[in-house]
Scaffold this motif. Sequence first.
Motif, PDB file in Angstrom:
ATOM      1  N   GLY A   1       0.842  -1.197   0.000  1.00  0.00           N
ATOM      2  CA  GLY A   1       0.000   0.000   0.000  1.00  0.00           C
ATOM      3  C   GLY A   1       0.870   1.237   0.000  1.00  0.00           C
ATOM      4  N   PHE A   2       0.240   2.379  -0.156  1.00  0.00           N
ATOM      5  CA  PHE A   2       0.994   3.620  -0.325  1.00  0.00           C
ATOM      6  C   PHE A   2       1.066   4.441   0.961  1.00  0.00           C
ATOM      7  CE2 PHE A   2      -0.093   4.006  -5.141  1.00  0.00           C
ATOM      8  CZ  PHE A   2       0.838   3.022  -5.415  1.00  0.00           C
ATOM      9  N   TYR A   3       2.282   4.653   1.473  1.00  0.00           N
ATOM     10  CA  TYR A   3       2.610   5.680   2.450  1.00  0.00           C
ATOM     11  C   TYR A   3       1.678   5.674   3.665  1.00  0.00           C
ATOM     12  CZ  TYR A   3       5.232   7.131  -1.646  1.00  0.00           C
ATOM     13  OH  TYR A   3       6.072   7.151  -2.731  1.00  0.00           O
ATOM     14  N   ALA A   4       1.671   4.565   4.384  1.00  0.00           N
ATOM     15  CA  ALA A   4       0.791   4.419   5.538  1.00  0.00           C
ATOM     16  C   ALA A   4       1.094   5.438   6.630  1.00  0.00           C
ATOM     17  CB  ALA A   4       0.892   3.002   6.090  1.00  0.00           C
ATOM     18  N   GLY A   5       2.337   5.857   6.749  1.00  0.00           N
ATOM     19  CA  GLY A   5       2.704   6.808   7.804  1.00  0.00           C
ATOM     20  C   GLY A   5       2.778   8.242   7.347  1.00  0.00           C
TER      21      GLY A   5
ATOM     22  N   PRO B   1      -4.321  -3.275  -2.868  1.00  0.00           N
ATOM     23  CA  PRO B   1      -3.728  -2.506  -1.763  1.00  0.00           C
ATOM     24  C   PRO B   1      -4.793  -1.814  -0.921  1.00  0.00           C
ATOM     25  CG  PRO B   1      -3.437  -1.348  -3.850  1.00  0.00           C
ATOM     26  CD  PRO B   1      -3.980  -2.701  -4.181  1.00  0.00           C
ATOM     27  N   ASP B   2      -4.558  -1.765   0.383  1.00  0.00           N
ATOM     28  CA  ASP B   2      -5.475  -1.063   1.278  1.00  0.00           C
ATOM     29  C   ASP B   2      -5.447   0.441   1.021  1.00  0.00           C
ATOM     30  OD1 ASP B   2      -6.265  -3.397   2.513  1.00  0.00           O
ATOM     31  OD2 ASP B   2      -4.703  -3.286   4.039  1.00  0.00           O
ATOM     32  N   ARG B   3      -4.274   0.929   0.635  1.00  0.00           N
ATOM     33  CA  ARG B   3      -4.119   2.370   0.394  1.00  0.00           C
ATOM     34  C   ARG B   3      -3.649   2.592  -1.034  1.00  0.00           C
ATOM     35  NH1 ARG B   3      -3.652   6.191   4.093  1.00  0.00           N
ATOM     36  NH2 ARG B   3      -1.883   7.174   3.030  1.00  0.00           N
ATOM     37  N   GLY B   4      -4.480   3.247  -1.827  1.00  0.00           N
ATOM     38  CA  GLY B   4      -4.117   3.646  -3.176  1.00  0.00           C
ATOM     39  C   GLY B   4      -3.956   5.152  -3.242  1.00  0.00           C
ATOM     40  N   TRP B   5      -3.986   5.681  -4.468  1.00  0.00           N
ATOM     41  CA  TRP B   5      -3.760   7.117  -4.650  1.00  0.00           C
ATOM     42  C   TRP B   5      -4.836   7.961  -3.974  1.00  0.00           C
ATOM     43  CZ3 TRP B   5       0.944   7.688  -5.523  1.00  0.00           C
ATOM     44  CH2 TRP B   5       1.645   6.940  -6.465  1.00  0.00           C
ATOM     45  N   ARG B   6      -6.084   7.544  -4.077  1.00  0.00           N
ATOM     46  CA  ARG B   6      -7.145   8.369  -3.485  1.00  0.00           C
ATOM     47  C   ARG B   6      -7.029   8.441  -1.967  1.00  0.00           C
ATOM     48  NH1 ARG B   6     -12.556   6.360  -6.466  1.00  0.00           N
ATOM     49  NH2 ARG B   6     -11.204   4.590  -7.022  1.00  0.00           N
ATOM     50  N   GLU B   7      -6.586   7.371  -1.346  1.00  0.00           N
ATOM     51  CA  GLU B   7      -6.420   7.399   0.101  1.00  0.00           C
ATOM     52  C   GLU B   7      -5.310   8.367   0.514  1.00  0.00           C
ATOM     53  OE1 GLU B   7      -8.905   4.178  -0.918  1.00  0.00           O
ATOM     54  OE2 GLU B   7      -6.882   4.603  -1.673  1.00  0.00           O
ATOM     55  N   VAL B   8      -4.203   8.378  -0.254  1.00  0.00           N
ATOM     56  CA  VAL B   8      -3.125   9.326   0.029  1.00  0.00           C
ATOM     57  C   VAL B   8      -3.621  10.757  -0.141  1.00  0.00           C
ATOM     58  CG1 VAL B   8      -0.849  10.127  -0.712  1.00  0.00           C
ATOM     59  CG2 VAL B   8      -1.328   7.681  -0.614  1.00  0.00           C
ATOM     60  N   ILE B   9      -4.347  11.010  -1.218  1.00  0.00           N
ATOM     61  CA  ILE B   9      -4.830  12.364  -1.505  1.00  0.00           C
ATOM     62  C   ILE B   9      -5.867  12.805  -0.475  1.00  0.00           C
ATOM     63  CG2 ILE B   9      -6.126  13.732  -3.200  1.00  0.00           C
ATOM     64  CD1 ILE B   9      -4.652  11.899  -5.335  1.00  0.00           C
TER      65      ILE B   9
ATOM     66  N   CYS C   1      -8.291   8.256 -11.567  1.00  0.00           N
ATOM     67  CA  CYS C   1      -8.126   9.422 -12.444  1.00  0.00           C
ATOM     68  C   CYS C   1      -9.473  10.067 -12.751  1.00  0.00           C
ATOM     69  CB  CYS C   1      -7.415   9.009 -13.731  1.00  0.00           C
ATOM     70  SG  CYS C   1      -5.681   8.514 -13.480  1.00  0.00           S
ATOM     71  N   ALA C   2     -10.503   9.261 -12.966  1.00  0.00           N
ATOM     72  CA  ALA C   2     -11.829   9.814 -13.246  1.00  0.00           C
ATOM     73  C   ALA C   2     -12.355  10.568 -12.033  1.00  0.00           C
ATOM     74  CB  ALA C   2     -12.790   8.689 -13.631  1.00  0.00           C
ATOM     75  N   ALA C   3     -12.129  10.034 -10.839  1.00  0.00           N
ATOM     76  CA  ALA C   3     -12.578  10.717  -9.631  1.00  0.00           C
ATOM     77  C   ALA C   3     -11.841  12.038  -9.436  1.00  0.00           C
ATOM     78  CB  ALA C   3     -12.369   9.813  -8.410  1.00  0.00           C
ATOM     79  N   LEU C   4     -10.554  12.046  -9.702  1.00  0.00           N
ATOM     80  CA  LEU C   4      -9.780  13.278  -9.570  1.00  0.00           C
ATOM     81  C   LEU C   4     -10.226  14.314 -10.591  1.00  0.00           C
ATOM     82  CD1 LEU C   4      -6.311  11.620  -9.015  1.00  0.00           C
ATOM     83  CD2 LEU C   4      -7.557  12.981  -7.330  1.00  0.00           C
ATOM     84  N   ALA C   5     -10.466  13.872 -11.811  1.00  0.00           N
ATOM     85  CA  ALA C   5     -10.938  14.796 -12.846  1.00  0.00           C
ATOM     86  C   ALA C   5     -12.298  15.385 -12.492  1.00  0.00           C
ATOM     87  CB  ALA C   5     -11.010  14.079 -14.190  1.00  0.00           C
ATOM     88  N   ALA C   6     -13.094  14.625 -11.715  1.00  0.00           N
ATOM     89  CA  ALA C   6     -14.426  15.080 -11.320  1.00  0.00           C
ATOM     90  C   ALA C   6     -14.397  15.938 -10.058  1.00  0.00           C
ATOM     91  CB  ALA C   6     -15.340  13.880 -11.105  1.00  0.00           C
TER      92      ALA C   6
ATOM     93  N   LEU D   1      -5.554  -3.755 -12.405  1.00  0.00           N
ATOM     94  CA  LEU D   1      -4.904  -2.596 -11.786  1.00  0.00           C
ATOM     95  C   LEU D   1      -5.151  -1.333 -12.603  1.00  0.00           C
ATOM     96  CD1 LEU D   1      -1.550  -4.259 -10.691  1.00  0.00           C
ATOM     97  CD2 LEU D   1      -3.343  -3.396  -9.175  1.00  0.00           C
ATOM     98  N   ALA D   2      -5.142  -1.464 -13.931  1.00  0.00           N
ATOM     99  CA  ALA D   2      -5.417  -0.308 -14.789  1.00  0.00           C
ATOM    100  C   ALA D   2      -6.829   0.207 -14.577  1.00  0.00           C
ATOM    101  CB  ALA D   2      -5.202  -0.676 -16.252  1.00  0.00           C
ATOM    102  N   ALA D   3      -7.779  -0.696 -14.336  1.00  0.00           N
ATOM    103  CA  ALA D   3      -9.158  -0.286 -14.094  1.00  0.00           C
ATOM    104  C   ALA D   3      -9.255   0.508 -12.794  1.00  0.00           C
ATOM    105  CB  ALA D   3     -10.075  -1.503 -14.045  1.00  0.00           C
ATOM    106  N   ARG D   4      -8.552   0.057 -11.771  1.00  0.00           N
ATOM    107  CA  ARG D   4      -8.576   0.806 -10.506  1.00  0.00           C
ATOM    108  C   ARG D   4      -7.951   2.181 -10.696  1.00  0.00           C
ATOM    109  NH1 ARG D   4      -6.864  -0.958  -4.355  1.00  0.00           N
ATOM    110  NH2 ARG D   4      -6.917   1.145  -3.488  1.00  0.00           N
ATOM    111  N   TYR D   5      -6.853   2.246 -11.430  1.00  0.00           N
ATOM    112  CA  TYR D   5      -6.189   3.536 -11.683  1.00  0.00           C
ATOM    113  C   TYR D   5      -7.093   4.456 -12.493  1.00  0.00           C
ATOM    114  CZ  TYR D   5      -2.510   6.777 -13.218  1.00  0.00           C
ATOM    115  OH  TYR D   5      -1.758   7.889 -13.472  1.00  0.00           O
ATOM    116  N   ALA D   6      -7.784   3.910 -13.479  1.00  0.00           N
ATOM    117  CA  ALA D   6      -8.712   4.713 -14.275  1.00  0.00           C
ATOM    118  C   ALA D   6      -9.817   5.294 -13.388  1.00  0.00           C
ATOM    119  CB  ALA D   6      -9.308   3.872 -15.401  1.00  0.00           C
ATOM    120  N   GLU D   7     -10.283   4.525 -12.415  1.00  0.00           N
ATOM    121  CA  GLU D   7     -11.284   5.036 -11.476  1.00  0.00           C
ATOM    122  C   GLU D   7     -10.716   6.193 -10.655  1.00  0.00           C
ATOM    123  OE1 GLU D   7     -12.522   1.770  -9.105  1.00  0.00           O
ATOM    124  OE2 GLU D   7     -13.575   0.735 -10.737  1.00  0.00           O
TER     125      GLU D   7
END
Length: 287
Positions: free
Chosen positions: A94-98, A154-162, A269-274, A261-267
């Motif tokens: 996962g991404f940057y838990a701390g 992963p429990d933590r992806g890009w949206r969780e970090v953001i 990116c779409a959420a960020l664009a929105a 994984l690409a589908a999760r990333y596309a989700e």
Amino acid sequence: MELFLHLGAHRTGSTAFQRTLKRNGDVLAAAGTAYWGPEWMRGRDHLMLRDNGRFDTGAEAAVAEDLAATGAARLIVSDENILGSMRRNLLEGGFYAGAVARLVAYCSHLGMEPARIGLGIRDYAAYWVSAYSYLLPAKPLPDFAALKPALLAPDRGWREVIADLRGLFPRAEIMVWPLEAVQGRMRALVARFADQTPQRLRGVEKRINTAPGLAAIPAVRAIRAAEPDLNGAQMRARLAEMDLAGAPAPELFTGAERRALAARYAEDCAALAAGFADVRYLAEGRI
């Protein structure tokens, strides 16, 4: 003083971003902006966050002296290690838990919150493969197959970090960009982040800090089995002596896994664009 904080992340073109800032230090200085990159941040003990989550005793005074010495109205700090460890990301899946605790510590140490935050993101499969192949020559890692189940979900992806960034800094402008959309446009991206015009900045032409190709992975494992005490520099020297052209490259993810994984990333990116987390999403055509 105003703080602009570029957080990376690792393996998202951050080194090219930093080299562009460094190369244009004179332009930034003329505009009243100081730049502290990885060399500055990691080369000073009083800016190193220790494993106990604290800075050394007396470090606050040294940081205050550094800040006063800049004579600048704005400070750009760029160091992906502020978020945490790329190796920990791999091992924990996962991404940057701390990240929150680290950001609180750094901003308290600097005595200010960021007015602007920059974060690059990348397709999940490409990120994990790049991180693994980049780190493996430096230190032993588990076989990728052992890590993969957690990396696929992963429990933590890009949206969780953001979301963490927005929760911690509700007033900050947060800029997020997908690496796939800014490759070849680094000068324009840096200009946008630093409030400059692209025409005033000198670019960085060649690719830098690239990960070894996948064909190097079996070679690294074979070398380390024969010479287990090699350090990272020695391992890279061994690899440089080898001709890996045409060597078979292991498939770390299957086609189906990459698509998932690409589908999760596309989700993401779409959420960020929105407008997710009220970020400024710098995709193609928006820089």
